[in-house]
Write a protein that holds these residues in place. Structure first.
Motif, PDB file in Angstrom:
ATOM      1  N   ALA A 211       0.828  -1.204   0.000  1.00 53.38           N
ATOM      2  CA  ALA A 211       0.000   0.000   0.000  1.00 53.38           C
ATOM      3  C   ALA A 211       0.865   1.258   0.000  1.00 53.38           C
ATOM      4  O   ALA A 211       0.591   2.227  -0.719  1.00 53.38           O
ATOM      5  N   GLU A 212       1.907   1.249   0.827  1.00 51.77           N
ATOM      6  CA  GLU A 212       2.807   2.400   0.885  1.00 51.77           C
ATOM      7  C   GLU A 212       3.504   2.640  -0.442  1.00 51.77           C
ATOM      8  O   GLU A 212       3.816   3.775  -0.798  1.00 51.77           O
ATOM      9  N   ARG A 213       3.748   1.575  -1.201  1.00 52.99           N
ATOM     10  CA  ARG A 213       4.399   1.693  -2.513  1.00 52.99           C
ATOM     11  C   ARG A 213       3.401   2.017  -3.619  1.00 52.99           C
ATOM     12  O   ARG A 213       3.784   2.174  -4.768  1.00 52.99           O
ATOM     13  N   GLY A 214       2.113   2.077  -3.279  1.00 53.88           N
ATOM     14  CA  GLY A 214       1.102   2.369  -4.276  1.00 53.88           C
ATOM     15  C   GLY A 214       0.857   1.225  -5.241  1.00 53.88           C
ATOM     16  O   GLY A 214       0.354   1.436  -6.350  1.00 53.88           O
ATOM     17  N   MET A 215       1.177   0.007  -4.822  1.00 53.94           N
ATOM     18  CA  MET A 215       1.097  -1.132  -5.732  1.00 53.94           C
ATOM     19  C   MET A 215      -0.234  -1.871  -5.677  1.00 53.94           C
ATOM     20  O   MET A 215      -0.506  -2.717  -6.533  1.00 53.94           O
ATOM     21  N   LEU A 216      -1.065  -1.572  -4.684  1.00 59.14           N
ATOM     22  CA  LEU A 216      -2.320  -2.309  -4.571  1.00 59.14           C
ATOM     23  C   LEU A 216      -3.317  -1.925  -5.654  1.00 59.14           C
ATOM     24  O   LEU A 216      -4.357  -2.576  -5.807  1.00 59.14           O
ATOM     25  N   ASP A 217      -3.024  -0.865  -6.414  1.00 56.08           N
ATOM     26  CA  ASP A 217      -3.883  -0.472  -7.520  1.00 56.08           C
ATOM     27  C   ASP A 217      -3.520  -1.221  -8.797  1.00 56.08           C
ATOM     28  O   ASP A 217      -4.107  -0.983  -9.849  1.00 56.08           O
ATOM     29  N   GLY A 218      -2.563  -2.128  -8.741  1.00 52.35           N
ATOM     30  CA  GLY A 218      -2.063  -2.793  -9.938  1.00 52.35           C
ATOM     31  C   GLY A 218      -2.893  -3.988 -10.342  1.00 52.35           C
ATOM     32  O   GLY A 218      -4.033  -4.177  -9.911  1.00 52.35           O
ATOM     33  N   ARG A 219      -2.294  -4.859 -11.146  1.00 55.69           N
ATOM     34  CA  ARG A 219      -2.998  -5.962 -11.791  1.00 55.69           C
ATOM     35  C   ARG A 219      -3.157  -7.190 -10.904  1.00 55.69           C
ATOM     36  O   ARG A 219      -3.964  -8.072 -11.186  1.00 55.69           O
ATOM     37  N   CYS A 220      -2.400  -7.284  -9.808  1.00 62.04           N
ATOM     38  CA  CYS A 220      -2.371  -8.509  -9.011  1.00 62.04           C
ATOM     39  C   CYS A 220      -3.353  -8.439  -7.847  1.00 62.04           C
ATOM     40  O   CYS A 220      -3.458  -7.408  -7.172  1.00 62.04           O
ATOM     41  N   ALA A 221      -4.067  -9.531  -7.642  1.00 66.27           N
ATOM     42  CA  ALA A 221      -4.912  -9.649  -6.454  1.00 66.27           C
ATOM     43  C   ALA A 221      -4.058 -10.158  -5.293  1.00 66.27           C
ATOM     44  O   ALA A 221      -3.006 -10.769  -5.491  1.00 66.27           O
ATOM     45  N   ILE A 222      -4.506  -9.915  -4.072  1.00 69.49           N
ATOM     46  CA  ILE A 222      -3.752 -10.370  -2.899  1.00 69.49           C
ATOM     47  C   ILE A 222      -4.720 -10.886  -1.840  1.00 69.49           C
ATOM     48  O   ILE A 222      -5.808 -10.321  -1.653  1.00 69.49           O
ATOM     49  N   ARG A 223      -4.324 -11.973  -1.198  1.00 71.67           N
ATOM     50  CA  ARG A 223      -5.089 -12.542  -0.096  1.00 71.67           C
ATOM     51  C   ARG A 223      -4.104 -12.919   1.014  1.00 71.67           C
ATOM     52  O   ARG A 223      -2.932 -13.213   0.741  1.00 71.67           O
ATOM     53  N   SER A 224      -4.581 -12.940   2.253  1.00 75.79           N
ATOM     54  CA  SER A 224      -3.736 -13.371   3.365  1.00 75.79           C
ATOM     55  C   SER A 224      -4.454 -14.483   4.126  1.00 75.79           C
ATOM     56  O   SER A 224      -5.668 -14.423   4.323  1.00 75.79           O
ATOM     57  N   MET A 225      -3.685 -15.487   4.517  1.00 72.53           N
ATOM     58  CA  MET A 225      -4.208 -16.599   5.307  1.00 72.53           C
ATOM     59  C   MET A 225      -3.506 -16.595   6.652  1.00 72.53           C
ATOM     60  O   MET A 225      -2.276 -16.712   6.727  1.00 72.53           O
ATOM     61  N   THR A 226      -4.291 -16.448   7.713  1.00 70.34           N
ATOM     62  CA  THR A 226      -3.772 -16.397   9.076  1.00 70.34           C
ATOM     63  C   THR A 226      -4.613 -17.315   9.950  1.00 70.34           C
ATOM     64  O   THR A 226      -5.589 -17.914   9.490  1.00 70.34           O
ATOM     65  N   LEU A 227      -4.240 -17.423  11.201  1.00 72.80           N
ATOM     66  CA  LEU A 227      -5.154 -18.041  12.156  1.00 72.80           C
ATOM     67  C   LEU A 227      -6.404 -17.174  12.255  1.00 72.80           C
ATOM     68  O   LEU A 227      -6.313 -15.946  12.207  1.00 72.80           O
TER      69      LEU A 227
END
Length: 627
Positions: free
Chosen positions: A550-566
């Motif tokens: 987010a700080e790099r401004g990359m979340l607006d790009g082509r890749c989706a992201i997911r996180s898996m945690t407890l």
């Protein structure tokens, strides 16, 4: 006798001679249960008579009985309506190995960490005096738990308030590890006459006229023989009848009492696997690889042979953390400080400030107890304390109280901290070497309970470049970025995804802090989906990755992201596999998440899926450039 006990009210209708027969039956029943389930045996055998005496004298559950740590609560559970469920003790859906408020009205206060009973008991006592529907309050605390500062904070407060509260000191001269410290010596002097076999047999004994507890405002009684049931009944009845302020009854017991194999064992059968009652021989599963704990201890010994400044510290968990192995090699450089995690951390900070290299080996769940010291005494001063965090992630039968869920988040948010997670036992050896070489600030490395995966072990640990992960397998559609031992599940998910024609990269982050930002950005920019996987709570590694992107401004790009945690809940006890299944952190869950997320981006075409499957099948026989 035991067959006629539905709840504790039945105890109060029995003659004292009947209660003595009941004690024999209860001890045999406890042995039978734990021989089938495994668990905390020695501590439970040591309180059989105390358990019966307390429930026979006091009006539980209106009177509140609070067990410190509560790993000695199995006889208590048998007598309080849970006998029929005890063969599933510590298993999925069965009774907890500790007291749990949701389980029974007789479990007045949940516990599994030590030294909380007197504080909680004082809360009940004050609530009673303010009008709550609470009767008498009885706290049972061991001599090991009494070594923690919190117990004395509570005694100090209770002595000053003067409220009616009964504290029973279950003094068996044994914690998980052998006793240490000046308090242990004081209790030994108080209990001296009762520990003498002749005096114990006669049921006599009187400590010095003045004890530490009397100086702090408690009426001290004892020492008494904690296995003399008739004597305990008489004493408790008299104290309940006559005392109106804070009372401490010093009961001397034997851990493992009544079972010869436990009494003769060094650890008094503190924690056991299933075992044969006649021989005492415990069931052993054939280990395919050494345990992470042993790998850590062996690696630390190897580093200490090369560097005389390395010392090891633990908090009453020498065997559990492997510090006992280190202690045998370097007895003058190993320190068991008792159940005193706060002290352990600041003690380590003082050693670090003096130029030594302290390795503070504490379970993740117990390190939480020293968080202020980690922040103020270590991080704020930038001191190079090395934290060896055992039992990271979900731990199985001990359940949520012992899960190592939060350390990634609570350490990685501290300035100047380095936080690592070993994906296998070989990586752990490298992380021990990295910590030994790291002098510029605090550093931590986490690893799970149990055995490793059987990887080839290095002859010597290498110092890892800080903040650099490693690529394990390469693909072009999905990137799985793992921190810790879920790496094996990521590799299994990769194989499953190949059957769907999905090409998958698998990477080992190694570091939660500092992040390998170069690798993260590369994975994010060259794949359609990036998934982070960790054995920790929300707010840990995945959050740090998201924050960086987010700080790099990359979340607006082509890749989706997911996180898996407890998940955002405490996971109930079961085997480790069952707990990770409940947490949705196994290979099939990774596969399911990927398949669900890809349609929202750009799913490979049917032709691409077929080609991907062919590439996966042919990969072993094709050169890299052909692929």
């Amino acid at each position: 006798m035991l067959d006629g006990i539905r709840d504790t009210s039945d105890l109060r209708s029995l003659h004292d001679d009947d209660l003595m027969q009941l004690a024999d039956e209860l001890r045999a029943e406890t042995l039978s249960i734990v021989s089938q389930t495994g668990g905390h045996l020695g501590s439970s055998l040591g309180v059989v008579e105390l358990t019966i005496a307390i429930h026979a004298v006091f009006d539980t559950p209106h009177d509140k009985l609070i067990w410190d740590v509560s790993h000695q609560c199995y006889p208590h559970k048998v007598l309080t309506g849970r006998r029929h469920r005890m063969r599933s003790l510590r298993k999925k859906g069965g009774p907890s190995g500790f007291t749990r408020r949701k389980e029974s009205a007789y479990d007045a206060f949940g516990a599994a960490h030590s030294s909380t009973s007197i504080s909680a008991g004082l809360g009940f006592a004050v609530a009673r005096d303010l009008g709550a529907d609470v009767g008498d309050v009885v706290c049972v605390i061991g001599d090991g738990a009494m070594s923690a500062g919190m117990a004395f904070e509570a005694i100090n407060n209770a002595g000053a308030l003067g409220r009616r509260i009964f504290v029973i000191l279950n003094d068996n001269a044994m914690s998980i590890s052998p006793p240490t410290g000046a308090l242990s010596s004081h209790l030994a002097r108080l209990a001296g006459p009762v520990r003498d076999p002749a005096c114990a047999a006669a049921g006599t004994g009187a400590g010095p006229a003045i004890s530490l507890f009397e100086q702090m405002g408690f009426a001290y009684h004892g020492p008494v023989d904690g296995h003399d049931l008739k004597g305990l009944l008489q004493t408790l009845r008299r104290l309940r009848r006559e005392c109106d302020g804070p009372v401490l009854l010093h009961a001397v017991t034997r851990k493992g009492a009544g079972y010869l194999h436990a009494e003769r064992a060094e650890d008094k059968y503190h924690g056991v696997a299933r075992f044969d009652i006649a021989t005492g021989i415990q069931e052993k599963t054939r280990a395919a690889a050494p345990s992470f704990t042993k790998v850590f201890a062996t690696a630390l010994v190897a580093e200490a042979e090369r560097d005389p400044r390395i010392v090891a510290i633990t908090a009453a968990m020498a065997a559990g953390t492997g510090v006992d192995i280190f202690s045998r090699a370097f007895p003058g450089r190993a320190f068991d400080v008792g159940i005193a995690e706060q002290h352990a951390v600041t003690f380590a900070a003082g050693l670090a400030a003096s130029g030594f290299k302290p390795f503070c080996a504490i379970y993740s769940t117990f390190l939480q107890r020293a968080y202020d010291q980690i922040v103020h005494d270590v991080a704020l001063q930038g001191l190079p304390v090395r934290f060896a965090i055992d039992r990271a992630g979900l731990v199985g039968a001990d359940g949520p109280t012992h899960a190592g869920a939060f350390d990634i988040g609570y350490l990685a948010n501290l300035p100047g901290f380095t936080v690592m997670a070993a994906s296998d036992e070989a990586e752990l050896v490298h992380m021990v070497a990295t910590a030994a070489a790291h002098d510029s600030g605090p550093i931590a490395f986490r690893y799970p309970r149990g055995e490793g995966s059987g990887v080839t072990m290095p002859a010597r640990g290498m110092v890892l470049p800080l903040g650099k992960g490693r690529m394990i397998e390469t693909g072009d559609t999905v990137a799985l970025l793992s921190l810790g031992t879920r790496l094996t599940q990521c590799l299994a998910a990769r194989q499953a995804l190949a059957a769907h024609g999905i090409s998958t990269t698998v990477a080992d982050a190694r570091f939660a802090k500092p992040l390998d930002t170069q690798m993260i950005e590369k994975l994010f920019s060259s794949h359609q989906l990036l998934v982070t996987i960790e054995e920790g709570a929300t707010g840990g590694f995945g959050a740090l990755v998201l924050h960086h992107l987010a700080e790099r401004g990359m979340l607006d790009g082509r890749c989706a992201i997911r996180s898996m945690t407890l998940p955002d809940r405490f996971i109930a006890q079961g085997s480790a596999d069952e707990m990770y299944e409940a947490a949705s952190l196994n290979a099939k869950h990774i596969e399911h998440l990927v398949l669900g997320a890809l349609p929202r981006v750009r799913r490979p075409s049917e032709r691409q899926q077929r080609l991907g499957g062919i590439r996966q099948e042919m990969a072993p026989v094709l050169r890299a450039e052909d692929r």
